[in-house]
Design a protein around this motif. Structure first.
Motif, PDB file in Angstrom:
ATOM      1  N   ALA A  82      44.982  11.862 -14.024  1.00  0.00           N
ATOM      2  CA  ALA A  82      44.603  12.242 -15.387  1.00  0.00           C
ATOM      3  C   ALA A  82      43.197  11.746 -15.723  1.00  0.00           C
ATOM      4  O   ALA A  82      42.385  12.472 -16.322  1.00  0.00           O
ATOM      5  CB  ALA A  82      45.621  11.688 -16.377  1.00  0.00           C
ATOM      6  N   LEU A  83      42.893  10.498 -15.350  1.00  0.00           N
ATOM      7  CA  LEU A  83      41.558   9.962 -15.607  1.00  0.00           C
ATOM      8  C   LEU A  83      40.496  10.746 -14.844  1.00  0.00           C
ATOM      9  O   LEU A  83      39.406  11.024 -15.378  1.00  0.00           O
ATOM     10  CB  LEU A  83      41.522   8.485 -15.216  1.00  0.00           C
ATOM     11  N   ILE A  90      36.045  14.660 -14.775  1.00  0.00           N
ATOM     12  CA  ILE A  90      35.518  15.940 -14.276  1.00  0.00           C
ATOM     13  C   ILE A  90      35.271  16.901 -15.437  1.00  0.00           C
ATOM     14  O   ILE A  90      34.251  17.606 -15.479  1.00  0.00           O
ATOM     15  CB  ILE A  90      36.487  16.545 -13.245  1.00  0.00           C
ATOM     16  N   GLY A  91      36.210  16.929 -16.397  1.00  0.00           N
ATOM     17  CA  GLY A  91      36.040  17.798 -17.552  1.00  0.00           C
ATOM     18  C   GLY A  91      34.825  17.429 -18.381  1.00  0.00           C
ATOM     19  O   GLY A  91      34.067  18.315 -18.829  1.00  0.00           O
ATOM     20  N   GLN A  92      34.624  16.134 -18.586  1.00  0.00           N
ATOM     21  CA  GLN A  92      33.447  15.703 -19.338  1.00  0.00           C
ATOM     22  C   GLN A  92      32.151  16.085 -18.610  1.00  0.00           C
ATOM     23  O   GLN A  92      31.191  16.574 -19.230  1.00  0.00           O
ATOM     24  CB  GLN A  92      33.502  14.196 -19.559  1.00  0.00           C
ATOM     25  N   PHE A  93      32.122  15.860 -17.312  1.00  0.00           N
ATOM     26  CA  PHE A  93      30.922  16.208 -16.543  1.00  0.00           C
ATOM     27  C   PHE A  93      30.661  17.713 -16.607  1.00  0.00           C
ATOM     28  O   PHE A  93      29.515  18.159 -16.790  1.00  0.00           O
ATOM     29  CB  PHE A  93      31.085  15.756 -15.099  1.00  0.00           C
ATOM     30  N   ASN A  96      27.392  19.467 -18.684  1.00  0.00           N
ATOM     31  CA  ASN A  96      26.430  20.102 -17.783  1.00  0.00           C
ATOM     32  C   ASN A  96      26.715  21.601 -17.643  1.00  0.00           C
ATOM     33  O   ASN A  96      26.355  22.220 -16.641  1.00  0.00           O
ATOM     34  CB  ASN A  96      26.487  19.439 -16.401  1.00  0.00           C
ATOM     35  N   ARG A  97      27.360  22.186 -18.640  1.00  0.00           N
ATOM     36  CA  ARG A  97      27.736  23.596 -18.556  1.00  0.00           C
ATOM     37  C   ARG A  97      26.516  24.518 -18.526  1.00  0.00           C
ATOM     38  O   ARG A  97      26.576  25.611 -17.960  1.00  0.00           O
ATOM     39  CB  ARG A  97      28.656  23.967 -19.711  1.00  0.00           C
ATOM     40  N   GLN A  98      25.415  24.104 -19.146  1.00  0.00           N
ATOM     41  CA  GLN A  98      24.235  24.965 -19.166  1.00  0.00           C
ATOM     42  C   GLN A  98      23.670  25.182 -17.771  1.00  0.00           C
ATOM     43  O   GLN A  98      23.081  26.231 -17.498  1.00  0.00           O
ATOM     44  CB  GLN A  98      23.154  24.344 -20.078  1.00  0.00           C
ATOM     45  N   ALA A 146      29.956  31.122  -8.699  1.00  0.00           N
ATOM     46  CA  ALA A 146      31.317  30.704  -8.352  1.00  0.00           C
ATOM     47  C   ALA A 146      32.030  30.037  -9.520  1.00  0.00           C
ATOM     48  O   ALA A 146      33.265  30.068  -9.606  1.00  0.00           O
ATOM     49  CB  ALA A 146      31.286  29.767  -7.148  1.00  0.00           C
ATOM     50  N   LEU A 147      31.274  29.418 -10.429  1.00  0.00           N
ATOM     51  CA  LEU A 147      31.863  28.728 -11.579  1.00  0.00           C
ATOM     52  C   LEU A 147      31.748  29.539 -12.861  1.00  0.00           C
ATOM     53  O   LEU A 147      32.303  29.136 -13.886  1.00  0.00           O
ATOM     54  CB  LEU A 147      31.174  27.367 -11.778  1.00  0.00           C
ATOM     55  N   ARG A 148      31.038  30.644 -12.812  1.00  0.00           N
ATOM     56  CA  ARG A 148      30.794  31.421 -14.027  1.00  0.00           C
ATOM     57  C   ARG A 148      32.091  31.935 -14.655  1.00  0.00           C
ATOM     58  O   ARG A 148      32.266  31.896 -15.867  1.00  0.00           O
ATOM     59  CB  ARG A 148      29.884  32.598 -13.690  1.00  0.00           C
ATOM     60  N   GLY A 149      33.016  32.432 -13.814  1.00  0.00           N
ATOM     61  CA  GLY A 149      34.272  32.953 -14.351  1.00  0.00           C
ATOM     62  C   GLY A 149      35.079  31.897 -15.072  1.00  0.00           C
ATOM     63  O   GLY A 149      35.652  32.153 -16.143  1.00  0.00           O
ATOM     64  N   SER A 150      35.159  30.688 -14.504  1.00  0.00           N
ATOM     65  CA  SER A 150      35.916  29.607 -15.151  1.00  0.00           C
ATOM     66  C   SER A 150      35.299  29.225 -16.486  1.00  0.00           C
ATOM     67  O   SER A 150      36.004  29.024 -17.484  1.00  0.00           O
ATOM     68  CB  SER A 150      35.978  28.389 -14.216  1.00  0.00           C
ATOM     69  N   TYR A 151      33.974  29.142 -16.530  1.00  0.00           N
ATOM     70  CA  TYR A 151      33.307  28.814 -17.790  1.00  0.00           C
ATOM     71  C   TYR A 151      33.502  29.927 -18.817  1.00  0.00           C
ATOM     72  O   TYR A 151      33.631  29.659 -20.017  1.00  0.00           O
ATOM     73  CB  TYR A 151      31.821  28.568 -17.541  1.00  0.00           C
TER      74      TYR A 151
END
Length: 300
Positions: free
Chosen positions: A149-150, A155-158, A162-164, A171-176
């Motif tokens: 969980a931690l 990972i979620g915070q990072f 850093n989503r921009q 590869a990560l565009r769909g998840s975002y």
């Protein structure tokens, strides 16, 4: 009459007799134990004091017995072991056997009880080990879940902060994109400047105006996704490579006609551009068209 104590000289058996009995037997008597005849008068004369009480008492035979009768009696009645002693020996042997049997039964019972006790102790130890193992596993599972969980939180915070930058990765565009449908967030447009190419770049003097150059070119987006129109940077240099003139065009400046006001450049679709610029002079013998990310680009 006071009885006197006499002892058989053959088997040492003591008897209590009176003088009347001795007188009636003419001083002779037969031993009731070994059946031997002896004269007790000599003992009475030598030992006037009576001896200690006998261990086995037997009544004296009053009438005298002849030698022939004695021999017949000896032949008819040979000496046999006393039944009492045999019974005592048999009883003693039976008691020993009962004691041995009882001891064996007690040992078997003790052994059975010991085995049952050992089995119960082993079962109890196994049960305690099982409980300890389950408690250890539950504790370890809780720590593993907490660590996971931690890790997910970190990972979620990072990824969020850093989503921009990360959202520009195809590869990560769909998840975002899925996350931004649930949360109030805006993804920056995908930009791949290296995938934009310039084709058929031609610069010549304007046919109608002196001191003006006419620029004609075709640009195309070779990326697998659409992206904002880039800024165009046109640079003129002399023979030594020194910059003579430099001009940057934004999308609203170079897009005209049907493309006026467009922000997103489609993929694999050629776009024809026609520009007019001031002639930088005769020193500008070389020219180059470069692309850069538009600062005014916005998400559609």
């Amino acid at each position: 009459m006071t009885p006197s104590s006499v002892t058989c000289p053959h088997c040492q058996t003591s008897f209590r007799v009176t003088k009347g009995q001795l007188n009636a037997a003419d001083g002779s008597m037969r031993c009731g134990s070994c059946l031997q005849v002896f004269n007790p008068m000599d003992q009475l004369k030598q030992a006037p004091e009576p001896p200690p009480p006998p261990t086995i008492q037997s009544e004296a035979s009053a009438p005298p017995v002849s030698a022939s009768e004695q021999e017949q009696h000896d032949q008819k009645a040979p000496a046999q072991p006393q039944p009492q002693t045999i019974e005592q020996d048999q009883g003693s042997d039976h008691g020993v056997r009962e004691k041995i049997t009882s001891t064996a039964l007690e040992y078997d019972g003790y052994q059975q009880q010991t085995i049952e006790t050992l089995i119960e102790e082993l079962d109890q130890q196994e049960s305690e080990q099982t409980v300890n193992a389950q408690q250890h596993w539950h504790k370890r599972a809780r720590w593993i879940i907490a660590a996971l969980a931690l890790s997910l939180v970190l990972i979620g915070q990072f990824a969020w902060f850093n989503r921009q930058v990360l959202s520009l990765n195809p590869a990560l565009r769909g998840s975002y994109a899925v996350v931004c449908q649930l949360l109030p967030c805006t993804l920056p447009p995908l930009v791949d400047i290296k995938a934009i190419r310039s084709l058929q770049l031609v610069i010549r003097s304007h046919p109608d105006h002196r001191g003006v150059l006419q620029v004609d070119t075709v640009i195309i987006n070779e990326a697998s996704h659409s992206q904002p129109y880039p800024d165009l940077q046109l640079t003129f240099t002399d023979l030594n490579g020194n910059v003579v003139a430099n001009r940057t065009f934004t999308p609203p400046e170079y897009l005209a006609g049907e493309l006026a006001g467009s922000l997103i450049m489609p993929t694999a679709q050629p776009v024809h551009l026609g520009l007019e610029i001031v002639d930088p002079g005769e020193q500008a013998v070389n020219y180059q068209l470069q692309f850069s990310a538009s600062k005014a680009a916005k998400t559609p």
